[in-house]
Design a protein around this motif. Structure first.
Motif, PDB file in Angstrom:
ATOM      1  N   HIS A 101      54.538-135.469  31.951  1.00 49.15           N
ATOM      2  CA  HIS A 101      55.821-135.832  31.185  1.00 49.15           C
ATOM      3  C   HIS A 101      56.362-137.458  31.243  1.00 49.15           C
ATOM      4  N   PHE A 102      55.078-138.314  31.806  1.00 53.55           N
ATOM      5  CA  PHE A 102      55.491-139.464  31.945  1.00 53.55           C
ATOM      6  C   PHE A 102      54.864-140.370  30.786  1.00 53.55           C
ATOM      7  N   THR A 103      55.317-141.409  30.399  1.00 58.21           N
ATOM      8  CA  THR A 103      55.036-142.117  29.329  1.00 58.21           C
ATOM      9  C   THR A 103      53.896-142.981  29.666  1.00 58.21           C
ATOM     10  N   GLU A 104      54.116-143.495  30.989  1.00 61.48           N
ATOM     11  CA  GLU A 104      52.847-144.375  31.709  1.00 61.48           C
ATOM     12  C   GLU A 104      53.309-144.448  33.177  1.00 61.48           C
ATOM     13  N   SER A 105      52.446-145.198  33.933  1.00 60.68           N
ATOM     14  CA  SER A 105      52.741-145.144  35.384  1.00 60.68           C
ATOM     15  C   SER A 105      53.140-146.929  35.527  1.00 60.68           C
ATOM     16  N   LEU A 155      57.977-134.841  45.162  1.00 56.53           N
ATOM     17  CA  LEU A 155      59.314-134.908  44.816  1.00 56.53           C
ATOM     18  C   LEU A 155      59.914-136.421  44.617  1.00 56.53           C
ATOM     19  N   VAL A 156      59.244-136.980  45.409  1.00 59.93           N
ATOM     20  CA  VAL A 156      59.791-138.646  45.351  1.00 59.93           C
ATOM     21  C   VAL A 156      59.086-139.343  44.070  1.00 59.93           C
ATOM     22  N   GLY A 157      58.014-138.724  43.904  1.00 55.93           N
ATOM     23  CA  GLY A 157      57.480-139.149  42.497  1.00 55.93           C
ATOM     24  C   GLY A 157      58.220-138.864  41.233  1.00 55.93           C
ATOM     25  N   LEU A 158      58.564-137.770  41.258  1.00 58.94           N
ATOM     26  CA  LEU A 158      59.589-137.328  40.288  1.00 58.94           C
ATOM     27  C   LEU A 158      60.850-137.764  40.290  1.00 58.94           C
ATOM     28  N   ILE A 159      61.355-138.114  41.286  1.00 60.13           N
ATOM     29  CA  ILE A 159      62.817-138.947  41.329  1.00 60.13           C
ATOM     30  C   ILE A 159      62.487-140.283  40.827  1.00 60.13           C
ATOM     31  N   GLY A 161      60.254-141.208  38.904  1.00 59.92           N
ATOM     32  CA  GLY A 161      59.911-141.588  37.499  1.00 59.92           C
ATOM     33  C   GLY A 161      61.457-141.441  36.538  1.00 59.92           C
ATOM     34  N   GLN A 162      62.230-140.399  37.022  1.00 59.19           N
ATOM     35  CA  GLN A 162      63.525-140.196  36.409  1.00 59.19           C
ATOM     36  C   GLN A 162      64.223-141.518  36.269  1.00 59.19           C
ATOM     37  N   ARG A 163      64.232-142.229  37.438  1.00 58.81           N
ATOM     38  CA  ARG A 163      65.149-143.627  37.977  1.00 58.81           C
ATOM     39  C   ARG A 163      64.679-144.671  37.184  1.00 58.81           C
ATOM     40  N   SER A 164      63.531-144.993  37.016  1.00 61.72           N
ATOM     41  CA  SER A 164      62.957-145.879  36.507  1.00 61.72           C
ATOM     42  C   SER A 164      62.290-145.818  35.103  1.00 61.72           C
ATOM     43  N   GLY A 165      62.887-144.776  34.474  1.00 62.75           N
ATOM     44  CA  GLY A 165      62.598-144.709  33.021  1.00 62.75           C
ATOM     45  C   GLY A 165      61.223-144.715  32.467  1.00 62.75           C
ATOM     46  N   LEU A 166      60.280-143.699  33.444  1.00 67.38           N
ATOM     47  CA  LEU A 166      59.066-143.578  33.103  1.00 67.38           C
ATOM     48  C   LEU A 166      58.891-142.424  32.302  1.00 67.38           C
ATOM     49  N   LEU A 167      59.841-141.333  32.343  1.00 70.28           N
ATOM     50  CA  LEU A 167      59.587-140.217  31.478  1.00 70.28           C
ATOM     51  C   LEU A 167      59.763-140.233  30.113  1.00 70.28           C
ATOM     52  N   LYS A 168      59.129-139.344  29.573  1.00 68.31           N
ATOM     53  CA  LYS A 168      59.298-139.110  28.230  1.00 68.31           C
ATOM     54  C   LYS A 168      60.770-138.570  27.641  1.00 68.31           C
ATOM     55  N   GLU A 169      61.528-138.928  26.823  1.00 67.68           N
ATOM     56  CA  GLU A 169      62.765-138.490  26.499  1.00 67.68           C
ATOM     57  C   GLU A 169      62.738-137.008  26.351  1.00 67.68           C
TER      58      GLU A 169
END
Length: 226
Positions: A101-105, A155-159, A161-169
């Protein structure tokens, strides 16, 4: 001289910023590393399985009943192997699902995942400890702490990713379900650990049931949703 020194410091700072902006951005490399570490960890688990030693077999195991008894004495090794294999399988699927679900790392997310993989490498140790001292609560608690650290890292990785804008819309709703799933799973594992107050075997039995639920995902009531 001062101007030259300042120019060098500025150049080094810019290079560092440039490096940090582009370091660790490949999800493919991160996924490949994860696959390798999970493969090694699951392979190391099987090394905890032992057959009766040759000397013991020659001296004492001269019948099927005695051999069966010796194998039953090694049953804790088999049970903890199956537990840990399911645990690593559940977390491998969870990590791969998260990264899909991430666009990139980026550099920070890569280090979070490296921390997660560090907890994965501890699983053969905690498994061996539990297999050796399966009747002791301390060994069970250490095993549970290993699972807890894996869950926290995921869980930390998921949070992050949400806060840093790495997730797909289009994945934002799905990641909420993943967040809930991780929290519920860790809560169930905590309940399982607390059951060691009654007896470690009760605790292990409950943890195995939790793992089987996540492996099989039965369509019973709401069990397939947790």
């Amino acid at each position: 001289m001062t101007v030259s020194l300042q120019a060098n410091l500025c150049e080094e700072l810019l290079l560092k910023i440039h490096y940090n902006l582009f370091a660790g951005r490949s999800l493919e490399r991160l996924s490949a590393l994860s696959d390798g570490i999970f493969a090694i960890a699951t392979t190391l688990l099987v090394l905890n399985l032992h057959v009766p030693q040759a000397a013991e077999a020659a001296a004492h195991l001269d019948s099927e009943q005695l051999l069966l008894g010796a194998l039953l004495r090694h049953l804790p090794e088999l049970v903890t192997y199956l537990m840990s294999f399911m645990t690593l399988g559940i977390f491998w699927i969870g990590q791969q699902t998260q990264m899909s679900h991430f666009t990139e790392s980026n550099r920070n997310y890569s280090w979070i995942q490296l921390g997660f993989l560090a907890t994965v490498t501890l699983m053969p140790f905690s498994t061996s400890l539990l297999a050796t001292f399966i009747q002791l609560r301390v060994a069970l608690i250490i095993y549970w702490l290993n699972i807890l650290l894996m869950g926290i890292a995921l869980l930390v990785g998921l949070i992050y990713g949400q806060r840093s804008g790495l997730l797909k819309e289009q994945s934002r709703q799905e990641t909420r379900h993943q967040f809930k799933r991780i929290v519920i799973a860790q809560a169930l594992y905590a309940v399982g650990a607390l059951l060691c107050i009654i007896h470690p075997y009760v605790s292990i039995g409950f943890i195995v049931l939790v793992q089987l639920n996540y492996v099989i995902a039965p369509r019973i009531w709401k069990l397939d949703r947790i």
